[in-house]
Design a protein around this motif. Structure first.
Motif, PDB file in Angstrom:
ATOM      1  N   LEU A  83       0.923  -1.308  -0.056  1.00 38.67           N
ATOM      2  CA  LEU A  83      -0.056   0.000  -0.054  1.00 38.67           C
ATOM      3  C   LEU A  83       0.832   1.151   0.045  1.00 38.67           C
ATOM      4  N   GLN A  84       1.979   1.188   0.874  1.00 41.82           N
ATOM      5  CA  GLN A  84       2.835   2.395   0.974  1.00 41.82           C
ATOM      6  C   GLN A  84       3.493   2.572  -0.321  1.00 41.82           C
ATOM      7  N   GLN A  85       4.085   1.544  -1.014  1.00 42.04           N
ATOM      8  CA  GLN A  85       4.524   1.495  -2.515  1.00 42.04           C
ATOM      9  C   GLN A  85       3.515   2.164  -3.611  1.00 42.04           C
ATOM     10  N   GLN A  86       2.352   1.689  -3.298  1.00 46.75           N
ATOM     11  CA  GLN A  86       1.434   2.139  -4.297  1.00 46.75           C
ATOM     12  C   GLN A  86       0.956   3.523  -4.033  1.00 46.75           C
ATOM     13  N   GLN A  87       0.841   4.115  -2.797  1.00 44.52           N
ATOM     14  CA  GLN A  87       0.745   5.497  -2.619  1.00 44.52           C
ATOM     15  C   GLN A  87       2.140   6.295  -3.169  1.00 44.52           C
ATOM     16  N   GLN A  88       3.093   5.933  -2.900  1.00 48.55           N
ATOM     17  CA  GLN A  88       4.491   6.597  -2.998  1.00 48.55           C
ATOM     18  C   GLN A  88       4.399   6.652  -4.826  1.00 48.55           C
ATOM     19  N   GLN A  89       4.132   5.648  -5.462  1.00 50.27           N
ATOM     20  CA  GLN A  89       3.827   5.651  -6.820  1.00 50.27           C
ATOM     21  C   GLN A  89       2.941   6.746  -7.407  1.00 50.27           C
ATOM     22  N   GLN A  90       1.754   6.704  -6.589  1.00 53.54           N
ATOM     23  CA  GLN A  90       0.902   7.927  -6.996  1.00 53.54           C
ATOM     24  C   GLN A  90       1.319   9.137  -6.755  1.00 53.54           C
ATOM     25  N   LEU A  91       1.922   9.335  -5.745  1.00 55.40           N
ATOM     26  CA  LEU A  91       2.445  10.733  -5.403  1.00 55.40           C
ATOM     27  C   LEU A  91       3.575  11.025  -6.360  1.00 55.40           C
ATOM     28  N   GLU A  92       4.520   9.991  -6.889  1.00 57.31           N
ATOM     29  CA  GLU A  92       5.540  10.220  -7.923  1.00 57.31           C
ATOM     30  C   GLU A  92       4.728  10.696  -9.208  1.00 57.31           C
ATOM     31  N   GLN A  93       3.609   9.909  -9.350  1.00 55.85           N
ATOM     32  CA  GLN A  93       2.955  10.153 -10.818  1.00 55.85           C
ATOM     33  C   GLN A  93       2.244  11.667 -10.915  1.00 55.85           C
ATOM     34  N   GLU A  94       1.550  12.127  -9.566  1.00 53.63           N
ATOM     35  CA  GLU A  94       1.199  13.208  -9.612  1.00 53.63           C
ATOM     36  C   GLU A  94       2.207  14.309  -9.684  1.00 53.63           C
ATOM     37  N   ARG A  95       3.188  14.387  -9.034  1.00 51.29           N
ATOM     38  CA  ARG A  95       4.171  15.029  -9.179  1.00 51.29           C
ATOM     39  C   ARG A  95       4.799  15.368 -10.625  1.00 51.29           C
ATOM     40  N   GLU A  96       4.921  14.403 -11.192  1.00 55.35           N
ATOM     41  CA  GLU A  96       5.484  14.284 -12.777  1.00 55.35           C
ATOM     42  C   GLU A  96       4.266  14.948 -13.518  1.00 55.35           C
ATOM     43  N   ARG A  97       3.200  14.691 -13.144  1.00 57.22           N
ATOM     44  CA  ARG A  97       1.859  15.292 -14.038  1.00 57.22           C
ATOM     45  C   ARG A  97       2.009  16.852 -13.673  1.00 57.22           C
ATOM     46  N   ARG A  98       2.127  17.268 -12.541  1.00 57.58           N
ATOM     47  CA  ARG A  98       2.359  18.752 -12.239  1.00 57.58           C
ATOM     48  C   ARG A  98       3.402  19.379 -12.985  1.00 57.58           C
ATOM     49  N   ARG A  99       4.702  18.622 -12.792  1.00 62.52           N
ATOM     50  CA  ARG A  99       5.731  19.156 -13.397  1.00 62.52           C
ATOM     51  C   ARG A  99       5.626  19.349 -14.798  1.00 62.52           C
ATOM     52  N   LEU A 100       5.027  18.188 -15.612  1.00 60.96           N
ATOM     53  CA  LEU A 100       4.886  18.655 -17.312  1.00 60.96           C
ATOM     54  C   LEU A 100       3.739  19.524 -17.432  1.00 60.96           C
ATOM     55  N   GLU A 101       2.815  19.876 -16.594  1.00 61.36           N
ATOM     56  CA  GLU A 101       1.801  20.941 -16.549  1.00 61.36           C
ATOM     57  C   GLU A 101       2.547  22.444 -16.676  1.00 61.36           C
ATOM     58  N   MET A 102       3.251  22.284 -15.480  1.00 70.82           N
ATOM     59  CA  MET A 102       4.112  23.569 -15.579  1.00 70.82           C
ATOM     60  C   MET A 102       5.205  23.935 -16.456  1.00 70.82           C
ATOM     61  N   ALA A 103       5.715  22.893 -16.893  1.00 74.18           N
ATOM     62  CA  ALA A 103       6.759  23.091 -18.140  1.00 74.18           C
ATOM     63  C   ALA A 103       5.794  23.372 -19.398  1.00 74.18           C
ATOM     64  N   ALA A 104       4.638  22.900 -19.587  1.00 76.02           N
ATOM     65  CA  ALA A 104       3.760  23.205 -20.697  1.00 76.02           C
ATOM     66  C   ALA A 104       3.341  24.756 -20.635  1.00 76.02           C
ATOM     67  N   ALA A 105       2.837  25.070 -19.413  1.00 79.30           N
ATOM     68  CA  ALA A 105       2.459  26.643 -19.230  1.00 79.30           C
ATOM     69  C   ALA A 105       3.374  27.586 -19.446  1.00 79.30           C
TER      70      ALA A 105
END
Length: 119
Positions: A83-105
């Protein structure tokens, strides 16, 4: 039978068994479980447990119970880890999504500035 008082020593055993032969028979046939503290016959212990010292010897019931509890703890720990691994993976995916959104903006802003400068 309630546990004997310490100052009585082994007198409680002598009173419980009428003759020495039955007392010796009891002592030779029984072993004390280190977990539950019960004096039990040899067949209540596995061969491996009988080879252990008295301080570590556990009856089959206590050994099986702790094995089940240990299995449950391991399964629970594995589940928590996954569960911790899954949550960590979700957090990393969310961070990457935000980073890509900021780069696109930022890229859109630069393109708009270039267009404004060209006009």
């Amino acid at each position: 039978m309630a546990p004997p008082p310490l100052q009585d020593g082994l007198g409680w055993l002598a009173r419980r068994y009428a003759d020495v032969d039955s007392l010796v028979d009891f002592i030779e046939r029984s072993h004390v479980c280190a977990s539950c503290g019960k004096a039990l016959p040899r067949d209540a212990f596995s061969g491996a447990q009988l080879k252990r010292s008295a301080a570590l010897r556990r009856c089959r019931q206590c050994a099986e119970g702790s094995r089940s509890a240990e299995s449950s703890r391991i399964a629970s720990a594995e589940g928590q880890f996954l569960l911790q691994q899954q949550q960590q993976q979700q957090l990393e995916q969310e961070r990457e999504r935000r980073r890509l959104e900021m780069a696109a903006a930022r890229k859109r802003e630069r393109e708009e500035l270039l267009q404004q400068q060209q006009q």
